[in-house]
Motif scaffolding. Structure first.
Motif, PDB file in Angstrom:
ATOM      1  N   ALA A 231      75.013  10.345 -33.624  1.00  0.00           N
ATOM      2  CA  ALA A 231      75.977   9.678 -32.745  1.00  0.00           C
ATOM      3  C   ALA A 231      75.374   9.385 -31.372  1.00  0.00           C
ATOM      4  CB  ALA A 231      77.243  10.534 -32.616  1.00  0.00           C
ATOM      5  N   MET A 232      74.458  10.248 -30.932  1.00  0.00           N
ATOM      6  CA  MET A 232      73.802  10.011 -29.638  1.00  0.00           C
ATOM      7  C   MET A 232      72.947   8.751 -29.684  1.00  0.00           C
ATOM      8  SD  MET A 232      72.572  13.749 -28.403  1.00  0.00           S
ATOM      9  CE  MET A 232      73.655  15.163 -28.570  1.00  0.00           C
ATOM     10  N   ALA A 233      72.496   8.413 -30.909  1.00  0.00           N
ATOM     11  CA  ALA A 233      71.707   7.190 -31.081  1.00  0.00           C
ATOM     12  C   ALA A 233      72.599   6.028 -31.507  1.00  0.00           C
ATOM     13  CB  ALA A 233      70.606   7.425 -32.109  1.00  0.00           C
ATOM     14  N   HIS A 234      73.904   6.194 -31.329  1.00  0.00           N
ATOM     15  CA  HIS A 234      74.892   5.183 -31.695  1.00  0.00           C
ATOM     16  C   HIS A 234      74.825   4.828 -33.178  1.00  0.00           C
ATOM     17  CE1 HIS A 234      77.614   1.693 -31.007  1.00  0.00           C
ATOM     18  NE2 HIS A 234      78.053   2.486 -30.048  1.00  0.00           N
ATOM     19  N   LEU A 235      74.770   5.888 -33.993  1.00  0.00           N
ATOM     20  CA  LEU A 235      74.754   5.731 -35.455  1.00  0.00           C
ATOM     21  C   LEU A 235      75.741   6.725 -36.052  1.00  0.00           C
ATOM     22  CD1 LEU A 235      70.891   5.715 -35.991  1.00  0.00           C
ATOM     23  CD2 LEU A 235      72.411   3.732 -36.256  1.00  0.00           C
ATOM     24  N   HIS A 236      76.189   6.426 -37.261  1.00  0.00           N
ATOM     25  CA  HIS A 236      77.038   7.372 -37.978  1.00  0.00           C
ATOM     26  C   HIS A 236      76.305   7.902 -39.192  1.00  0.00           C
ATOM     27  CE1 HIS A 236      80.613   6.961 -35.675  1.00  0.00           C
ATOM     28  NE2 HIS A 236      80.913   5.724 -36.049  1.00  0.00           N
ATOM     29  N   LEU A 237      76.256   9.212 -39.314  1.00  0.00           N
ATOM     30  CA  LEU A 237      75.784   9.823 -40.554  1.00  0.00           C
ATOM     31  C   LEU A 237      76.905  10.719 -41.061  1.00  0.00           C
ATOM     32  CD1 LEU A 237      72.091  10.785 -39.691  1.00  0.00           C
ATOM     33  CD2 LEU A 237      72.884   8.877 -41.102  1.00  0.00           C
ATOM     34  N   PRO A 238      77.376  10.482 -42.287  1.00  0.00           N
ATOM     35  CA  PRO A 238      78.531  11.241 -42.775  1.00  0.00           C
ATOM     36  C   PRO A 238      78.134  12.610 -43.309  1.00  0.00           C
ATOM     37  CG  PRO A 238      77.921   9.562 -44.367  1.00  0.00           C
ATOM     38  CD  PRO A 238      76.960   9.426 -43.227  1.00  0.00           C
ATOM     39  N   ILE A 239      77.792  13.489 -42.393  1.00  0.00           N
ATOM     40  CA  ILE A 239      77.477  14.867 -42.762  1.00  0.00           C
ATOM     41  C   ILE A 239      78.346  15.781 -41.919  1.00  0.00           C
ATOM     42  CG2 ILE A 239      75.492  14.919 -41.164  1.00  0.00           C
ATOM     43  CD1 ILE A 239      74.157  16.854 -43.207  1.00  0.00           C
ATOM     44  N   PHE A 240      78.905  16.807 -42.563  1.00  0.00           N
ATOM     45  CA  PHE A 240      79.899  17.649 -41.892  1.00  0.00           C
ATOM     46  C   PHE A 240      79.519  19.114 -41.997  1.00  0.00           C
ATOM     47  CE2 PHE A 240      81.815  13.780 -43.425  1.00  0.00           C
ATOM     48  CZ  PHE A 240      82.446  13.305 -42.280  1.00  0.00           C
TER      49      PHE A 240
END
Lengths: 404, 99
Positions: A231-240
């Protein structure tokens, strides 16, 4: 307390996360000639890499088969990576001093339904080339006399086993350091920006000093928190992040040479070289708020789940009933929306790579080796496209287009 | 020299417990750990290299004082491993620790 901004440091690769994946990748990248820095917010090996129960499991895990046959067939796509991991661990046995033992693993059945689940697993294993064997009750009794009479069969994988999570990552870290990689703990990444010839990371250390790191490529190896870093790189990775429970019993004379799991319930049981019995397998613990109401960094064990986990273990291995529970603890692992790892470059953010996802103790060295190869050569000798974050391009399209 | 406080303390009549077939003296109300330590026995178990280990916390947390009670446990007839620091001595108790 000091504060201020130190001069920028330049590296070929900055790795975010000093767990197993980050430390192992640092070694692989450094041995390929890259200048590498590992940025760890806490201490090396402090989270999932050092808190898991050390299972090396290659058969399909319970979490992958519990949602029915259709999804299990989809999740079986993990097996090619598992096969590579099996080879990697066989080599690591001679390279790492980490109490590695691979004497085989059993997934046991106590009912006809359990046996059906094992047969379903067996079919998927053989479809993808993982050798496992279904054992009858008498064969199990002979191979594993420590198991209860309630066990009516098992699936056996000859290479399963365990290693000591307190040693593996630190052994990788030592190797990376000896190859020239820089390992920096106690520094929290606060910003990631694309620009210039690559990426710029802002890191705040414990003493308040702010450091800038410029690098050609970023490897996000932040495990459960890889989504936050992305998110800091303005991306979404769906890991929780998900919180789990581990337990250790007192020492016992050699009893269980195998990794033991259950066909239909979450369980791992193993005995380490000191004689202690480790029990885990995926019983939840619970997040507790320390800093904010949405704090997914601290977890506490739930007594009812500790009890359930131990009772299940003692049901299958009756001799455990007489042993004391020494300690129990929580650890936080990361799980993706489709249960497959995230391994590869994010297509919308050239130079931004990720290696994270569940089962990253068993699969971690392989994640590290493959991603390092991809980062240094631009391709990978073994197919990893199945695990590429490209499968989430439908989300990141909007994120990358919004980047300024 | 006694390891127990003597001055100003009144104790009941001492009892005897066996540690690996050697009899040691203990007082009613003492923990097994206390009795062993007072008798000069500091090694309760051995680590992976065979080195002696003794009680660390003396309050039931560390489990480094686990010993086998072969006979004489208050609520169970069969031998059991227990934390010596949380277990009271009984007359005739038999304790087994690694030599």
């Amino acid at each position: 307390m000091t504060s201020g901004r130190a001069a920028a440091h330049h590296y070929d690769v900055a790795i975010v996360g000093g767990g197993l994946v980050g430390c192992a990748a640092a070694g692989y990248l450094a041995s390929a000639g890259a200048s590498v820095v590992v940025i760890e917010q806490g201490d090396l090996n402090r989270e999932a890499s050092g808190r898991n129960a050390g299972s090396l499991h290659f058969q399909l895990e319970y979490r992958l088969v519990r949602h029915g046959n259709a999804l299990a067939a989809q999740f079986a796509q993990i097996i090619p990576l598992t096969l590579l991991a099996m080879q990697d661990w066989q080599k690591l046995g001679t390279e790492l001093d980490a109490e590695l033992e691979m004497h085989g693993g059993l997934i046991v059945a106590e009912s006809a339904t359990d046996m059906e689940r094992l047969e379903m697993r067996q079919a998927l294993h053989s479809e993808w080339g993982l050798e496992t064997r279904l054992l009858s009750a008498s064969e199990v009794k002979k191979l594993a006399p420590y198991l209860a009479d309630s066990v009516v069969g098992a699936s056996f994988c000859v290479n399963e086993g365990h290693a000591n999570p307190r040693l593996v990552t630190l052994a990788f870290a030592e190797r990376a350091a000896s190859l020239g990689a820089e390992l920096r703990s106690g520094g929290r990444v606060t910003a990631i920006a694309a620009g210039g010839r690559g990426w710029q990371l802002t890191v705040q250390s414990r003493d308040g000093l702010v450091h800038e790191f410029e690098c050609g490529k970023v490897l996000n190896a932040a495990g459960a928190w890889a989504g936050e870093i992305a998110a800091m790189a303005h991306l979404h990775l769906p890991i929780f992040p998900v919180p789990l429970t581990m337990n250790v019993l007192e020492r016992h004379a050699p009893l269980i040479p195998h990794l033991v799991q259950h066909a239909s319930e979450p369980l791992t049981v193993k005995q380490v070289s000191d004689g202690n019995i480790l029990i885990g397998g995926g019983w939840p613990s619970r997040f507790v708020a320390k800093r904010s109401s949405n704090d997914y960094r601290h977890a506490e064990v739930l007594p009812a789940n500790v009890l359930g986990n131990l009772q299940l273990a003692a049901r299958l291995v009756p001799a455990l009933r007489h042993l004391h529970l020494l300690r129990t603890w929580a650890g936080i692992t990361g799980i993706t929306t489709d249960q497959m790892p995230l391994l590869g470059e994010v297509p919308e953010a050239p130079g931004f790579f990720v290696a994270a996802g569940g089962a990253a103790f068993t699969l971690g060295p392989t994640f590290a080796r493959l991603i390092s190869e991809q980062m240094t050569t631009g391709s990978c000798s073994q197919p990893i496209d199945l695990y590429s974050p490209a499968r989430f391009s439908h989300i990141n399209h909007f994120m990358s287009a919004g980047r300024v | 020299v006694s390891k127990r406080i003597v001055q100003g303390v009144t104790r009941e009549t001492p009892i005897s417990i066996a540690v690996n077939d050697r009899d040691i003296c203990a007082y009613p109300g003492e923990s097994v750990a206390t009795a062993l330590l007072a008798a000069g026995i500091t090694g309760f178990s051995r680590d992976r290299r065979g080195r002696s280990r003794g009680p660390f916390c003396n309050m039931g947390v560390c489990y480094d004082c686990l010993v086998l009670i072969e006979y004489g446990l208050e609520h169970r007839a069969e031998p059991a491993r227990v934390r010596a620091c949380l277990t009271r001595v009984q007359a005739g108790m038999r304790v087994r620790i690694p030599e």
